[in-house]
Design an enzyme around this catalytic site. Structure first.
Site: not given
Length: 485
Positions: A433, A113
């Site tokens: 994330h 990510c």
């Protein structure tokens, strides 16, 4: 119920049923289905004259098998379209992508990510995409190593695929080349690839592109990445103890927003980031001494990148820890007061014009200094001769520098608009994330959480300012508000 025949023009309609329990208007609607003549245009002859919509059938004396005469013009028959209706899903995939108004997402290949969010933010810069398209297909130049060339080609191809695809894209080729060029992104833990720092990925990718996109070795090919993202700094370095003073110049691809208990807003953090202390040898003292370095912006880019310095090395846990403090940032950023005196003077004329243009939209009168046409001509001339810093003309950072021919030369104002935010959720840079929030050409915002795309409201973008465990801004990308020359 009785049956009649109806004569209309050259046609005769037999066995038309009349329900005498319903008003004549219902009968007219039946005839509309047969002839195409709307009820209001129908003139039907019966005993006593024309048939009225609300007449009583029992008083009209209509008998079984009777022939009725009708006059009236039918509606024009609607022609079928020359081209049938085409649904979006039936269009070629490239046209579907254009209709969507945003690019595709990227599949997460396993803790990637950080890479996906970096790519989505940089992909939003059209001038960078144009420069990549113009990058040589024939092979690398002598002054660029093979891995840099391969990574540049992989970036170009992936950006192209994102623009043409509707479905999420798997950036496998790019990821393989990135790991080969920068092995730290290939670190393993328990046989799985580790999460990495998005800022490191951003910095390394831009560095590689800066080498490749200026590699033709001629002055005709300026440094594209510097033109788009480079910030020129001029610094005063002085030692309080000895009184020594010197000046330095440097070019960076981002500004740092330092975060402390005193910083509540981006602007405060930028001021902190432009002032630092360093220890070095003092010739006059003959030993190490503390120097204060105070920097000012001396050249502005088309796109201003700002990194929130949220991570620091925590010895106790032996990992990067995160500063969760809330730091607000604006949709519109003005960096005029962070600029050097020289650059401020060059920005004055275009800033005055910008204020007048924005004032006109609000119905305000232009300022006295720029209201007269003669004075306007002089000020515009001043602006055209203005430089963005480092002795370069203001069009030095235009599209031409980015590998595309500009339609109009432009001048900077020191005012920037937010176009992308890269956020992090979690407590450590090497976990959690990363997500990209990108403004589209339509003005709408899209949240790119890997292959998941979620529309967002503009007012919610500035709420990603920290203060908890939710997504918070780590990198902000601002686009210069410019004026045509």
């Amino acid at each position: 119920m009785i049956n009649v025949s109806v004569k209309w023009q050259k046609e005769l309609f037999k066995a038309v049923e009349i329900d005498t329990t319903q008003p004549p208007y219902v009968f007219k609607c039946q005839l509309y289905d047969l002839t195409g003549v709307p009820p209001e245009r129908q003139k039907i002859m019966v005993k006593g004259g024309l048939l009225k919509d609300d007449a009583d059938w029992s008083t009209l004396g209509v008998k079984e098998g009777q022939k009725l005469m009708m006059m009236g013009t039918a509606d024009e028959i609607v022609k079928a379209p020359e081209k049938g209706t085409v649904f979006v899903e039936d269009l070629p995939e490239e046209e579907q992508a254009i209709n969507l108004g945003h690019s595709a997402g990227l599949f997460n290949l396993g803790h990637t990510c950080y890479m996906n969010s970096t790519l989505q933010c940089l992909h939003s810069v059209p001038e960078l995409k144009s420069a990549l398209i113009n990058y040589s297909h024939s092979g690398r130049s002598n002054d660029v190593d093979q891995t840099s060339h391969t990574l540049t080609v992989a970036t170009r191809d992936l950006f192209n695929e994102l623009d043409k695809s509707v479905k999420p894209v798997a950036p496998m080729q790019f990821w393989m080349v990135l790991r080969k060029k920068y092995p730290q992104f290939g670190q393993l833990h328990n046989n799985s690839f580790m999460q990495q720092d998005a800022e490191e990925c951003w910095t390394q990718l831009l560095y590689t592109l800066s080498q490749s996109l200026r590699s033709s070795g001629s002055s005709e090919n300026p440094d594209t990445v510097k033109a788009l993202f480079g910030v020129d700094l001029v610094s005063r370095v002085h030692c309080v103890e000895s009184g020594e003073e010197s000046s330095e110049t440097e070019s960076v691809h981002s500004l740092k927003c330092h975060i402390s208990h005193e910083v509540n807003h981006l602007h405060e953090g930028l001021k902190h980031g432009l002032k630092s202390e360093l220890e070095k040898n003092s010739p006059s003292l003959g030993r190490s001494a503390v120097y204060v370095k105070e920097s000012r912006i001396n050249g502005l880019p088309r796109y201003l990148t700002i990194q929130f310095v949220r991570f620091f090395w925590k010895r106790e846990s032996n990992q990067k820890a995160k500063i969760l403090r809330k730091v607000d940032y604006p949709l519109e950023l003005d960096v005029y007061d962070l600029c050097s005196e020289d650059l401020r003077k060059k920005l004055e004329a275009p800033r005055r014009i910008l204020r007048d243009e924005e004032g006109k939209k609000l119905g305000l009168k232009p300022s006295e200094k720029s209201s007269g046409s003669k004075d306007n001509d002089i000020k515009m001339s001043d602006a055209e001769g203005a430089s963005i810093g480092s002795g370069e003309p203001s069009n030095a950072m235009s599209d031409e520098a980015a590998g595309v021919q500009p339609e109009k030369e432009t001048q900077l104002t020191g005012v920037y608009d937010l176009v992308a935010v890269l956020t992090h959720k979690g407590r450590s840079a090497d976990s959690g994330h990363y997500v990209a929030w990108v403004k589209q050409e339509s003005g709408k915002w899209i949240e790119y959480a890997d292959d998941s795309l979620i529309p967002q409201r503009e007012e919610d973008i500035t709420k990603l300012s920290g203060g908890g465990d939710w997504h918070m801004a780590y990198i902000c990308l601002y686009k210069a508000r410019v004026l045509p020359m």
